[in-house]
Motif scaffolding. Sequence first.
Motif, PDB file in Angstrom:
ATOM      1  N   LEU A  40       0.821  -1.212   0.000  1.00 20.02           N
ATOM      2  CA  LEU A  40       0.000   0.000   0.000  1.00 20.02           C
ATOM      3  C   LEU A  40       0.854   1.260   0.000  1.00 20.02           C
ATOM      4  N   LYS A  41       1.956   1.220   0.705  1.00 21.47           N
ATOM      5  CA  LYS A  41       2.849   2.384   0.703  1.00 21.47           C
ATOM      6  C   LYS A  41       3.372   2.650  -0.708  1.00 21.47           C
ATOM      7  N   SER A  42       3.786   1.581  -1.397  1.00 19.74           N
ATOM      8  CA  SER A  42       4.291   1.740  -2.758  1.00 19.74           C
ATOM      9  C   SER A  42       3.185   2.199  -3.702  1.00 19.74           C
ATOM     10  N   LEU A  43       1.979   1.655  -3.526  1.00 15.98           N
ATOM     11  CA  LEU A  43       0.850   2.047  -4.374  1.00 15.98           C
ATOM     12  C   LEU A  43       0.546   3.527  -4.209  1.00 15.98           C
ATOM     13  N   PRO A  93      -9.065  -4.817  16.762  1.00 18.87           N
ATOM     14  CA  PRO A  93      -8.580  -5.996  16.034  1.00 18.87           C
ATOM     15  C   PRO A  93      -8.741  -5.922  14.513  1.00 18.87           C
ATOM     16  N   GLY A  94      -9.076  -4.758  13.954  1.00 19.98           N
ATOM     17  CA  GLY A  94      -9.103  -4.601  12.514  1.00 19.98           C
ATOM     18  C   GLY A  94     -10.277  -5.286  11.829  1.00 19.98           C
ATOM     19  N   ARG A  95     -11.435  -5.286  12.505  1.00 14.38           N
ATOM     20  CA  ARG A  95     -12.624  -5.889  11.899  1.00 14.38           C
ATOM     21  C   ARG A  95     -13.324  -4.877  10.987  1.00 14.38           C
ATOM     22  N   LEU A 122      -6.786   5.909   2.020  1.00 17.62           N
ATOM     23  CA  LEU A 122      -6.345   4.538   1.796  1.00 17.62           C
ATOM     24  C   LEU A 122      -6.152   3.890   3.160  1.00 17.62           C
ATOM     25  N   VAL A 123      -6.815   2.755   3.394  1.00 18.18           N
ATOM     26  CA  VAL A 123      -6.893   2.187   4.749  1.00 18.18           C
ATOM     27  C   VAL A 123      -6.325   0.777   4.768  1.00 18.18           C
ATOM     28  N   GLU A 124      -5.353   0.550   5.641  1.00 18.27           N
ATOM     29  CA  GLU A 124      -4.823  -0.792   5.851  1.00 18.27           C
ATOM     30  C   GLU A 124      -5.144  -1.243   7.278  1.00 18.27           C
ATOM     31  N   GLY A 125      -4.805  -2.502   7.578  1.00 18.93           N
ATOM     32  CA  GLY A 125      -5.000  -3.009   8.931  1.00 18.93           C
ATOM     33  C   GLY A 125      -6.197  -3.915   9.113  1.00 18.93           C
ATOM     34  N   LEU A 126      -6.928  -4.262   8.028  1.00 18.75           N
ATOM     35  CA  LEU A 126      -8.024  -5.225   8.157  1.00 18.75           C
ATOM     36  C   LEU A 126      -7.449  -6.597   8.493  1.00 18.75           C
ATOM     37  N   ASN A 127      -8.093  -7.282   9.428  1.00 15.76           N
ATOM     38  CA  ASN A 127      -7.528  -8.552   9.902  1.00 15.76           C
ATOM     39  C   ASN A 127      -7.630  -9.687   8.889  1.00 15.76           C
ATOM     40  N   ASP A 128      -8.377  -9.490   7.793  1.00 17.94           N
ATOM     41  CA  ASP A 128      -8.448 -10.532   6.773  1.00 17.94           C
ATOM     42  C   ASP A 128      -7.480 -10.281   5.619  1.00 17.94           C
TER      43      ASP A 128
END
Length: 455
Positions: A40-43, A93-95, A122-128
């Motif tokens: 995601l950082k590169s994107l 927990p990134g739900r 842009l959001v990261e950290g989803l547990n799936d």
Amino acid sequence: MPMMPVTDSMFLFIESREHPMHVGGLQLFSKPDGAGPEYLKSLRETLMDADNVRSLFRRRPARPVNTRGFLAWAEDSELDLDYHFRHSALPQPGRIRELLELTSRWHGTLLDRHRPLWEVHLVEGLNDGRFAMYSKIHHALMDGVSALQQLQSTLSDDPLAMDGPPPWGSKRDAKPRRGRPDPLSLVRGAGGAARQLATVPQAAAKVATEAFREHTLTLPLQAPKTMFNVSIGGARRFAAQSWPLERVRKVAASAGVSRNDVVLAMCAGALRDYLIEHRALPDAPLTAMVPVSLRSRHDSGEASGNQIGALLCNLGTDHSDPAERLAVIARSMADGKRLFKQLTPLQVLLLSAVNIAPLGASPLPGFANNTRPPFNIVISNVPGPRKQMYWNGAALDGIYPASVLLDGQALNITLTNNGDNLDFGITGCRRSVPHLQRLLIHLDTALAELEYAAK
């Protein structure tokens, strides 16, 4: 310095802290195979370097924003992309629950009028392992249909394509040039507008015939007062979920109605159960305002602006039988569409204006709480992608629209098709609509009841 159309300036003029006037959307993506921790950082860095910014995304209200900002647009020649395109991470927990809570907060904050009126997160950290993107843009720049078309213009059906533009970009190199209109064409256009205005009495006569002789047309100010039709605050709640499109198709085929009729019946059943849960179901049926796109199917221009008509639909919430509710909805929508077909485009706009005109008085103190609402809720079905789409190799798993609320309209349901799914986004006033997520459960129950009734 281009002047604003009245429809654009209106959305800026009526905006306040309690009434943010932007449309938004939450998208869910699955990362491409082999994506590492820096994906995601590169994107983001790659997209920040892209220079294909649509002129619409450089547009901001003219300064000073409290005077000329309601009348004219200015172009930001030094767009600060680092401000507009933000990288965030979810708390543990990134739900999906944490993602929706974050989206709710973002959707309730105003856009900065000293800058172009949009943001992308842009959001990261989803547990799936998936990632999300929330975007919002002011209604003065785009309506919900335009915003979704803009999103689709950045997608590809090729999972290997890595040249997708950023959400503020375009695949087109440049807009096709339009010739400067000559004076005679302007006169002819003015004459055409005058002829359209001359037909307004005819349109009024048709509406009167439908409403008072045929007794088929749902009119404004017939809706009952409900817990949704109150003054609202600025904080928002947002809930989202997907359902298989095939389930809706089967009900529509069995009942001999449109898929949109089934969707409206899902919403009607959910609203009925939610109001019963809160001991607040009125005896009279709820009325929904159903936006209808007035764009031509052959319109090849890039999406922008506001081109929306408004139909009013009887939701049949006074019927406990889901089959009866569906029949009422199908009949109400058919009557409204038949009338629209008899009118010219200008007459359709005028009738739509009549349907929503009472909302113009909603900012007046006490108006929403002490008058009958023109309708109870907005339910909008926006066309989306018909097949699996990708964005720079990431699979699009969901598109969940987030819409505008006004005084007297504390709840909005907007959905779009996404491949084999229907993606619902529900926006509500945090103060006025408690336990908003319960509506998702009721939507699921309503669809199951329709499936049983259609057997």
